[in-house]
Design a protein around this motif. Structure first.
Motif, short mmCIF file in Angstrom:
data_model
loop_
_atom_site.label_atom_id
_atom_site.label_comp_id
_atom_site.label_asym_id
_atom_site.label_seq_id
_atom_site.Cartn_x
_atom_site.Cartn_y
_atom_site.Cartn_z
N SER A 1 0.57 -0.91 -0.10
CA SER A 1 0.14 0.09 0.04
C SER A 1 0.55 1.21 0.00
CB SER A 1 -1.32 -0.27 1.05
OG SER A 1 0.03 0.34 2.41
N ARG A 2 2.31 1.47 0.38
CA ARG A 2 2.84 2.46 0.13
C ARG A 2 3.65 2.52 -0.25
NH1 ARG A 2 0.76 1.10 5.15
NH2 ARG A 2 -0.45 2.69 5.95
N MET A 3 4.15 1.47 -1.63
CA MET A 3 4.90 1.74 -2.81
C MET A 3 5.56 3.15 -3.25
SD MET A 3 4.57 -1.79 -4.83
CE MET A 3 2.75 -1.69 -6.16
N VAL A 4 7.00 3.19 -3.91
CA VAL A 4 6.77 4.38 -4.29
C VAL A 4 8.18 4.66 -5.76
CG1 VAL A 4 8.03 6.86 -3.80
CG2 VAL A 4 7.13 5.82 -1.44
N LEU A 5 7.13 4.98 -6.83
CA LEU A 5 7.86 5.56 -7.95
C LEU A 5 8.81 6.39 -8.38
CD1 LEU A 5 8.36 3.85 -10.80
CD2 LEU A 5 6.47 5.00 -11.44
N VAL A 6 9.97 6.94 -7.94
CA VAL A 6 10.70 8.22 -8.33
C VAL A 6 10.71 7.59 -9.98
CG1 VAL A 6 13.01 8.98 -8.14
CG2 VAL A 6 11.84 7.80 -6.29
N ARG A 7 10.30 8.96 -10.32
CA ARG A 7 10.81 9.09 -11.66
C ARG A 7 10.99 11.19 -12.52
NH1 ARG A 7 5.91 7.47 -15.98
NH2 ARG A 7 6.36 5.89 -15.14
N GLY A 8 11.86 11.10 -12.48
CA GLY A 8 12.49 12.26 -12.55
C GLY A 8 12.61 13.47 -12.13
N GLY A 9 13.13 12.46 -9.94
CA GLY A 9 12.80 13.23 -9.43
C GLY A 9 12.29 13.56 -8.30
N THR A 10 11.12 13.10 -8.94
CA THR A 10 9.95 13.19 -8.13
C THR A 10 8.88 12.09 -8.03
OG1 THR A 10 9.34 14.99 -9.16
CG2 THR A 10 7.43 14.21 -8.22
N SER A 11 9.02 11.75 -6.46
CA SER A 11 8.22 10.58 -5.94
C SER A 11 6.61 9.96 -5.94
CB SER A 11 8.47 10.60 -4.39
OG SER A 11 9.86 10.61 -4.45
N HIS A 12 5.72 9.09 -6.86
CA HIS A 12 4.98 9.24 -6.55
C HIS A 12 4.28 8.44 -5.89
CE1 HIS A 12 4.55 11.62 -10.49
NE2 HIS A 12 6.01 10.88 -10.16
N ALA A 13 2.95 8.07 -4.81
CA ALA A 13 3.12 7.40 -4.08
C ALA A 13 1.80 6.35 -4.46
CB ALA A 13 2.55 7.99 -2.98
#
Length: 385
Positions: A227-239
């Protein structure tokens, strides 16, 4: 004369004992007025104060009651909040060639050209070495006999095949060319955390969706917090809340990963909740596999409240302890019906659940603290006598 002296001498130890008893009683009464413990009370309305006192900030923290309107309000706020995962949803696109890709090329009826891609020595190949074939260089060009340099970066495999065949028409009549990708090396993502095979994953002609990335990395480990995975793309973290997406009918496969993305799956013990106070087993409660943890779940993991020392009417949840104004929620759990509210109140990582002490136990603890002092006073009086 002698008898009066004896009576005055006898009265001195009695006075000492009387004073010791009065002092112990006074200490006991003053202690009973302020029993120790962490009893939290809702702040009362302020009385009249001076201007200097009014200018000072209040040290009291507002306490919100856990009831049905509060739970409904929190769920509505969660539903209205747009998930950052929606920003990652994009249609899948065909794979395009890039720097480092290795191509296997065949020109039919010209076997002499096939030897060019196997001419490099392979005496001591390493795991990171590319397979035999034609490598797309840093400028995105493909160098092929009789065709020279052909720019193929950014082209699909069929487009690169057509471009190479066109270049070969300078030396051959209607050449028949077959081009396929032997090794995908231009685009990669990185999967880290509670996954069976963390590390880089190459993007190939199969779209790298969220499920595809997790599957290639071996799937979730038992300790993964989905439930708390994080995707980092282009220096921005997306939950990314996988359980929430499924509950809302959203397909996680609609999230397509791009080259350079970093996907991290945290452990559930990073999102623990502290349960302390008058519970049978103070502990750090762990979220369930779906990431949820209710107040009832946390109390159950702590062995429930103590039936002998707790005050079920004073169960508190402290949130945002590092904020300027923490949030405190209160649940009156004296009625079994209140467990319905506890089962619907979702906790957040690093929350603190505290169960207060009842007045009888608090008074008993006061006595246990004062009895050594009382006994010492009485002993001193006896020794004086």
């Amino acid at each position: 004369m002698k008898s009066s002296m004896n009576s005055s001498a006898d009265s001195a130890p009695k006075r000492v004992l009387r004073l010791a008893a009065i002092g112990a009683a006074g200490t006991l009464m003053s202690a009973c007025a302020a029993l120790p413990g962490m009893n939290m009370q809702a702040p009362s309305a302020p009385t009249t104060s001076t201007t200097s006192e009014a200018a000072q900030p209040s040290a009291q923290v507002p306490i919100a009651e856990i009831d049905i309107p509060l739970i409904k309000q929190m769920r509505d706020a969660e539903r209205d909040t747009a998930s950052s995962a929606s920003l990652l949803v994009a249609p899948s696109t065909p794979y395009v060639l890039g720097t480092g890709d290795v191509l296997n090329i065949t020109v039919w009826d010209h076997p002499e050209l096939a030897a060019a891609q196997f001419s490099a020595p392979q005496s001591a190949p390493r795991a990171a070495d590319p397979v035999a074939g034609f490598v797309v260089d840093e400028q995105g060009n493909l160098t092929f006999p009789y065709a020279g340099r052909v720019h193929v970066a950014g082209l699909r495999a069929d487009e690169a095949q057509a471009a190479l065949a066109k270049s070969l028409t300078k030396s051959f009549v209607e050449p028949q060319v077959t081009l396929r990708v032997a090794s995908y090396r231009a685009a990669q993502i990185y999967v880290d955390g509670e996954i069976h095979s963390p590390g880089p994953q190459s993007i190939n002609d199969i779209p790298m969706s969220l499920y595809e990335a997790i599957s290639r990395a071996g799937g979730f480990s038992p300790a993964a917090d989905q439930s708390r995975m994080v995707l980092v793309r282009g220096g921005t973290s997306h939950a990314i809340n996988l359980a929430q997406m499924l509950d809302r009918g959203q397909n996680p496969s609609d999230i397509v990963l791009k080259s350079g993305d970093v996907l991290r799956i945290p452990a559930r013990d990073e999102s623990g909740v502290f349960v302390m106070g008058e519970v049978n087993k103070p502990t750090t409660a762990m979220p369930m596999k779906n990431g949820r943890l209710t107040l009832a779940d946390a109390l159950a993991q702590a062995g429930s409240v103590s039936t002998t020392s707790s005050d079920p009417g004073h169960v508190y949840v402290v949130r945002d302890t590092l904020a300027d104004v923490p949030k405190v929620f209160h649940l009156d759990a004296r009625s079994p019906v209140s467990m319905i509210l506890a089962n619907q109140f979702d906790l957040q990582p690093r929350d603190v659940v505290y169960v207060d002490t009842n007045n009888l136990v608090r008074f008993s603890r006061v006595l246990s603290l004062l009895m050594p002092a009382i006994n010492a006073g009485l002993t001193a009086g006896i020794l004086t006598k």
